[in-house]
Scaffold this motif. Structure first.
Motif, mmCIF file in Angstrom:
data_model
loop_
_atom_site.group_PDB
_atom_site.id
_atom_site.type_symbol
_atom_site.label_atom_id
_atom_site.label_comp_id
_atom_site.label_asym_id
_atom_site.label_seq_id
_atom_site.Cartn_x
_atom_site.Cartn_y
_atom_site.Cartn_z
ATOM 1 N N PHE A 191 -39.847 154.715 -65.854
ATOM 2 C CA PHE A 191 -41.109 154.810 -66.592
ATOM 3 C C PHE A 191 -42.271 154.255 -65.777
ATOM 4 C CE2 PHE A 191 -37.810 154.636 -69.915
ATOM 5 C CZ PHE A 191 -38.018 155.895 -70.455
ATOM 6 N N LEU A 192 -41.987 153.830 -64.565
ATOM 7 C CA LEU A 192 -43.022 153.385 -63.636
ATOM 8 C C LEU A 192 -43.165 154.486 -62.590
ATOM 9 C CD1 LEU A 192 -41.874 149.647 -63.378
ATOM 10 C CD2 LEU A 192 -43.751 150.574 -64.738
ATOM 11 N N ASP A 193 -42.874 154.189 -61.340
ATOM 12 C CA ASP A 193 -42.956 155.211 -60.283
ATOM 13 C C ASP A 193 -41.590 155.521 -59.684
ATOM 14 O OD1 ASP A 193 -45.711 155.655 -60.417
ATOM 15 O OD2 ASP A 193 -46.119 153.866 -59.221
ATOM 16 N N GLY A 194 -40.531 155.323 -60.473
ATOM 17 C CA GLY A 194 -39.188 155.624 -59.987
ATOM 18 C C GLY A 194 -38.859 154.828 -58.739
ATOM 19 N N ILE A 195 -38.237 155.498 -57.792
ATOM 20 C CA ILE A 195 -37.812 154.846 -56.554
ATOM 21 C C ILE A 195 -38.999 154.397 -55.698
ATOM 22 C CG2 ILE A 195 -37.577 156.922 -55.141
ATOM 23 C CD1 ILE A 195 -34.782 155.690 -54.306
ATOM 24 N N SER A 196 -40.177 154.918 -55.998
ATOM 25 C CA SER A 196 -41.396 154.534 -55.262
ATOM 26 C C SER A 196 -42.126 153.347 -55.901
ATOM 27 C CB SER A 196 -42.359 155.721 -55.186
ATOM 28 O OG SER A 196 -41.752 156.783 -54.484
ATOM 29 N N THR A 197 -41.560 152.776 -56.951
ATOM 30 C CA THR A 197 -42.183 151.644 -57.633
ATOM 31 C C THR A 197 -42.430 150.505 -56.651
ATOM 32 O OG1 THR A 197 -41.131 152.235 -59.730
ATOM 33 C CG2 THR A 197 -41.877 149.959 -59.498
ATOM 34 N N LYS A 198 -43.642 149.992 -56.674
ATOM 35 C CA LYS A 198 -44.047 148.903 -55.776
ATOM 36 C C LYS A 198 -43.438 147.576 -56.213
ATOM 37 C CE LYS A 198 -47.148 151.318 -53.415
ATOM 38 N NZ LYS A 198 -46.745 151.896 -52.185
ATOM 39 N N LEU A 199 -43.128 146.739 -55.228
ATOM 40 C CA LEU A 199 -42.567 145.415 -55.457
ATOM 41 C C LEU A 199 -43.491 144.344 -54.890
ATOM 42 C CD1 LEU A 199 -38.919 146.190 -54.323
ATOM 43 C CD2 LEU A 199 -39.760 146.050 -56.669
ATOM 44 N N THR A 200 -43.410 143.156 -55.468
ATOM 45 C CA THR A 200 -44.141 142.018 -54.932
ATOM 46 C C THR A 200 -43.179 140.837 -54.801
ATOM 47 O OG1 THR A 200 -44.843 141.297 -57.135
ATOM 48 C CG2 THR A 200 -46.346 142.738 -55.937
ATOM 49 N N ASP A 201 -43.552 139.892 -53.974
ATOM 50 C CA ASP A 201 -42.738 138.712 -53.734
ATOM 51 C C ASP A 201 -42.398 138.026 -55.047
ATOM 52 O OD1 ASP A 201 -41.412 136.912 -52.054
ATOM 53 O OD2 ASP A 201 -43.113 135.544 -52.066
ATOM 54 N N GLY A 202 -41.120 137.695 -55.222
ATOM 55 C CA GLY A 202 -40.682 137.002 -56.428
ATOM 56 C C GLY A 202 -40.222 137.915 -57.547
ATOM 57 N N ASP A 203 -40.339 139.230 -57.362
ATOM 58 C CA ASP A 203 -39.864 140.165 -58.387
ATOM 59 C C ASP A 203 -38.354 140.042 -58.553
ATOM 60 O OD1 ASP A 203 -42.248 141.337 -59.182
ATOM 61 O OD2 ASP A 203 -42.091 143.015 -57.777
ATOM 62 N N SER A 204 -37.888 140.507 -59.704
ATOM 63 C CA SER A 204 -36.461 140.547 -59.996
ATOM 64 C C SER A 204 -36.090 141.994 -60.323
ATOM 65 C CB SER A 204 -36.142 139.641 -61.184
ATOM 66 O OG SER A 204 -34.777 139.734 -61.511
ATOM 67 N N VAL A 205 -35.065 142.493 -59.650
ATOM 68 C CA VAL A 205 -34.587 143.857 -59.869
ATOM 69 C C VAL A 205 -33.160 143.772 -60.411
ATOM 70 C CG1 VAL A 205 -33.952 146.033 -58.747
ATOM 71 C CG2 VAL A 205 -36.069 144.856 -58.096
ATOM 72 N N THR A 206 -32.901 144.503 -61.470
ATOM 73 C CA THR A 206 -31.568 144.538 -62.074
ATOM 74 C C THR A 206 -31.043 145.968 -62.020
ATOM 75 O OG1 THR A 206 -32.163 142.746 -63.588
ATOM 76 C CG2 THR A 206 -30.236 144.055 -64.158
ATOM 77 N N ILE A 207 -29.827 146.107 -61.524
ATOM 78 C CA ILE A 207 -29.170 147.409 -61.463
ATOM 79 C C ILE A 207 -28.096 147.415 -62.542
ATOM 80 C CG2 ILE A 207 -27.787 148.970 -60.034
ATOM 81 C CD1 ILE A 207 -29.030 147.429 -57.584
ATOM 82 N N LEU A 208 -28.155 148.426 -63.419
ATOM 83 C CA LEU A 208 -27.180 148.525 -64.507
ATOM 84 C C LEU A 208 -26.635 149.940 -64.599
ATOM 85 C CD1 LEU A 208 -28.950 146.636 -67.431
ATOM 86 C CD2 LEU A 208 -26.977 145.873 -66.133
ATOM 87 N N PRO A 209 -25.318 150.062 -64.703
ATOM 88 C CA PRO A 209 -24.773 151.402 -64.961
ATOM 89 C C PRO A 209 -25.077 151.773 -66.406
ATOM 90 C CG PRO A 209 -23.007 149.771 -64.926
ATOM 91 C CD PRO A 209 -24.280 149.058 -64.554
ATOM 92 N N ALA A 210 -25.376 153.037 -66.633
ATOM 93 C CA ALA A 210 -25.603 153.499 -68.007
ATOM 94 C C ALA A 210 -24.274 153.484 -68.745
ATOM 95 C CB ALA A 210 -26.189 154.903 -67.993
ATOM 96 N N VAL A 211 -24.319 153.127 -69.993
ATOM 97 C CA VAL A 211 -23.108 153.041 -70.802
ATOM 98 C C VAL A 211 -23.189 154.088 -71.890
ATOM 99 C CG1 VAL A 211 -21.717 151.572 -72.292
ATOM 100 C CG2 VAL A 211 -22.897 150.584 -70.325
ATOM 101 N N ALA A 212 -22.143 154.881 -71.984
ATOM 102 C CA ALA A 212 -22.088 155.909 -73.020
ATOM 103 C C ALA A 212 -20.989 155.541 -73.994
ATOM 104 C CB ALA A 212 -21.808 157.272 -72.407
ATOM 105 N N GLY A 213 -21.098 156.053 -75.153
ATOM 106 C CA GLY A 213 -20.044 155.772 -76.126
ATOM 107 C C GLY A 213 -20.581 155.904 -77.524
ATOM 108 N N GLY A 214 -19.809 155.461 -78.425
ATOM 109 C CA GLY A 214 -20.205 155.534 -79.818
ATOM 110 C C GLY A 214 -18.982 155.694 -80.675
ATOM 111 N N MET A 215 -19.206 156.035 -81.878
ATOM 112 C CA MET A 215 -18.102 156.185 -82.819
ATOM 113 C C MET A 215 -17.525 157.584 -82.715
ATOM 114 S SD MET A 215 -19.817 154.163 -85.989
ATOM 115 C CE MET A 215 -18.333 154.209 -86.963
ATOM 116 N N SER A 216 -16.213 157.670 -82.867
ATOM 117 C CA SER A 216 -15.596 159.005 -82.847
ATOM 118 C C SER A 216 -15.174 159.436 -84.220
ATOM 119 C CB SER A 216 -14.397 159.063 -81.944
ATOM 120 O OG SER A 216 -13.831 157.870 -81.615
#
Length: 95
Positions: free
Chosen positions: A70-95
């Motif tokens: 929702f920002l600039d994707g892979i081109s999103t700018k970073l600054t010193d001290g930023d925190s980046v979190t990588i998370l796998p998407a989780v799918a699921g639900g009730m069957s």
């Protein structure tokens, strides 16, 4: 420029088990390239080079708790001290 990158369990084999690593770069793209120099193979698990270098569909990347898609994707700018979190998407639900 120091940026903390939080690594999900599924990718920790690339970081020697580390939950968080430091990286540098002025964009998410540069950060992932930097990480790959020390943790070979991690970038290809996050970025789909066949899709014009976009983030893989089932991987979410957050910059300071904001989804970079929702920002600039892979081109999103970073600054010193930023925190980046990588998370796998989780799918699921009730069957």
């Amino acid at each position: 420029m120091a940026i903390e990158v939080r690594i999900p369990t599924i990718l920790r084999s690339y970081t020697g088990g580390a939950k968080a690593v430091d990286g540098s770069g002025s964009t998410i793209d540069e950060l992932l390239t930097d990480l790959d120099t020390r943790h070979a193979g991690i970038r290809e698990r996050i970025v789909d080079e066949n899709a014009a270098g976009r983030l893989r569909r089932f991987v979410n990347v957050y910059l300071n708790d904001e989804d970079v898609r929702f920002l600039d994707g892979i081109s999103t700018k970073l600054t010193d001290g930023d925190s980046v979190t990588i998370l796998p998407a989780v799918a699921g639900g009730m069957s």
